[in-house]
Design a protein around this motif. Sequence first.
Motif, mmCIF file in Angstrom:
data_model
loop_
_atom_site.group_PDB
_atom_site.id
_atom_site.type_symbol
_atom_site.label_atom_id
_atom_site.label_comp_id
_atom_site.label_asym_id
_atom_site.label_seq_id
_atom_site.Cartn_x
_atom_site.Cartn_y
_atom_site.Cartn_z
ATOM 1 N N SER A 1 67.536 101.423 121.127
ATOM 2 C CA SER A 1 68.741 100.610 121.322
ATOM 3 C C SER A 1 69.994 101.427 121.065
ATOM 4 C CB SER A 1 68.738 99.398 120.389
ATOM 5 O OG SER A 1 69.954 98.675 120.520
ATOM 6 N N GLY A 2 70.905 101.398 122.049
ATOM 7 C CA GLY A 2 72.208 102.021 121.880
ATOM 8 C C GLY A 2 73.318 100.991 121.845
ATOM 9 N N VAL A 3 72.953 99.727 121.645
ATOM 10 C CA VAL A 3 73.919 98.626 121.673
ATOM 11 C C VAL A 3 74.618 98.504 120.324
ATOM 12 C CG1 VAL A 3 74.162 96.125 121.907
ATOM 13 C CG2 VAL A 3 72.654 97.381 123.445
ATOM 14 N N SER A 4 75.939 98.351 120.358
ATOM 15 C CA SER A 4 76.722 98.168 119.141
ATOM 16 C C SER A 4 76.468 96.793 118.547
ATOM 17 C CB SER A 4 78.210 98.316 119.457
ATOM 18 O OG SER A 4 78.997 97.877 118.362
ATOM 19 N N ASN A 5 76.264 96.739 117.225
ATOM 20 C CA ASN A 5 76.109 95.453 116.547
ATOM 21 C C ASN A 5 77.448 94.774 116.289
ATOM 22 O OD1 ASN A 5 73.532 97.066 114.782
ATOM 23 N ND2 ASN A 5 73.195 95.419 116.249
ATOM 24 N N TYR A 6 78.539 95.468 116.596
ATOM 25 C CA TYR A 6 79.841 94.835 116.416
ATOM 26 C C TYR A 6 80.068 93.753 117.466
ATOM 27 C CZ TYR A 6 84.859 94.090 116.143
ATOM 28 O OH TYR A 6 86.097 93.496 116.038
ATOM 29 N N ASP A 7 79.831 94.114 118.758
ATOM 30 C CA ASP A 7 80.128 93.157 119.827
ATOM 31 C C ASP A 7 79.108 93.156 120.963
ATOM 32 O OD1 ASP A 7 80.644 95.617 120.891
ATOM 33 O OD2 ASP A 7 82.739 95.222 121.402
ATOM 34 N N GLY A 8 78.000 93.911 120.809
ATOM 35 C CA GLY A 8 76.972 93.932 121.839
ATOM 36 C C GLY A 8 77.222 94.896 122.975
ATOM 37 N N TYR A 9 78.228 95.764 122.851
ATOM 38 C CA TYR A 9 78.556 96.723 123.906
ATOM 39 C C TYR A 9 77.518 97.849 123.950
ATOM 40 C CZ TYR A 9 81.290 100.250 126.456
ATOM 41 O OH TYR A 9 81.727 101.195 127.351
ATOM 42 N N ALA A 10 77.133 98.275 125.159
ATOM 43 C CA ALA A 10 76.171 99.375 125.327
ATOM 44 C C ALA A 10 76.884 100.691 125.040
ATOM 45 C CB ALA A 10 75.591 99.359 126.733
ATOM 46 N N PHE A 11 76.895 101.102 123.783
ATOM 47 C CA PHE A 11 77.749 102.179 123.305
ATOM 48 C C PHE A 11 77.101 103.555 123.395
ATOM 49 C CE2 PHE A 11 79.929 104.299 119.578
ATOM 50 C CZ PHE A 11 81.151 104.441 120.211
ATOM 51 N N CYS A 12 75.799 103.652 123.075
ATOM 52 C CA CYS A 12 75.093 104.938 123.073
ATOM 53 C C CYS A 12 74.051 104.972 124.184
ATOM 54 C CB CYS A 12 74.394 105.170 121.731
ATOM 55 S SG CYS A 12 75.488 105.188 120.300
ATOM 56 N N ASN A 13 73.713 106.184 124.624
ATOM 57 C CA ASN A 13 72.715 106.382 125.673
ATOM 58 C C ASN A 13 71.403 106.846 125.041
ATOM 59 O OD1 ASN A 13 74.674 105.872 127.782
ATOM 60 N ND2 ASN A 13 75.504 107.897 127.333
ATOM 61 N N VAL A 14 70.436 105.938 124.967
ATOM 62 C CA VAL A 14 69.137 106.280 124.397
ATOM 63 C C VAL A 14 68.175 106.640 125.527
ATOM 64 C CG1 VAL A 14 69.462 104.838 122.364
ATOM 65 C CG2 VAL A 14 68.433 103.838 124.399
ATOM 66 N N PRO A 15 67.216 107.542 125.256
ATOM 67 C CA PRO A 15 66.876 108.136 123.962
ATOM 68 C C PRO A 15 67.603 109.442 123.644
ATOM 69 C CG PRO A 15 65.230 108.767 125.558
ATOM 70 C CD PRO A 15 66.211 107.884 126.295
ATOM 71 N N ALA A 16 68.624 109.786 124.408
ATOM 72 C CA ALA A 16 69.310 111.061 124.176
ATOM 73 C C ALA A 16 70.159 111.042 122.911
ATOM 74 C CB ALA A 16 70.186 111.410 125.378
ATOM 75 N N GLN A 17 70.590 109.848 122.469
ATOM 76 C CA GLN A 17 71.517 109.753 121.349
ATOM 77 C C GLN A 17 70.995 108.812 120.264
ATOM 78 O OE1 GLN A 17 74.970 108.424 123.675
ATOM 79 N NE2 GLN A 17 75.923 110.421 123.322
ATOM 80 N N ILE A 18 71.517 109.024 119.060
ATOM 81 C CA ILE A 18 71.268 108.143 117.917
ATOM 82 C C ILE A 18 72.572 107.418 117.584
ATOM 83 C CG2 ILE A 18 70.959 108.150 115.396
ATOM 84 C CD1 ILE A 18 68.309 108.361 116.562
#
Length: 207
Positions: free
Chosen positions: A86-103
């Motif tokens: 999951s790369g989704v922000s828990n602040y507002d549900g925005y797809a913030f990170c690109n998994v699995p390339a990022q943490i």
Amino acid sequence: MTARLRGWALLLSAAAFAPAAGAFTATLNPGARGIYLRVGDGIYTGTYTGNGTPGNGGGVDVVSVTVPAAALGNGVDQVMTTTASSGVSNYDGYAFCNVPAQIYVGGFYRRSGNGGAATLTATVPAALTNAQGGSIAFSQISWTSSGNGDTGAQPIPAGTFQPGTQVLTSFPINTWRESCHSFRYANDAVVGAGTYTGRVVYTLSAP
């Protein structure tokens, strides 16, 4: 107060050798004392803006790379991948990170009043090790920092692991801060074949 949600593991497989952006931060309304850190997937029911509930625990995400024999120790950075789902922000549900390339690395520090900050640290071993007693210095692992839609400096900036307790950044009172980290292995040394592992523990703490 300390929130220690998780560490993550690093795996390096060595084959036998043969011849800048404005980052997303949010100001929170003062409220009941709370601190939350997510590294990787984490646990959070709903979103912060939707009055969701932070969780505690979750699995340990793994960051890894397999170095081809022909490239071993040639000094060319090797891009690492992760087990994050999951790369989704828990602040507002925005797809913030690109998994699995990022943490994903993010969270908040909240309390009544003004002033003060929480500190984000990483506890880093001296080396990754394998079953045969071989080792690779943890300083061979570095990361860049970004986020979808961001421009400018990130709140949890790029860096290189250093053994011991390493200060990564601070979280000013009543703020949410988040970044996406992409990891690389420097590949500067010829090491023996095997799987090298080590665990970094991230801690967000406040007085």
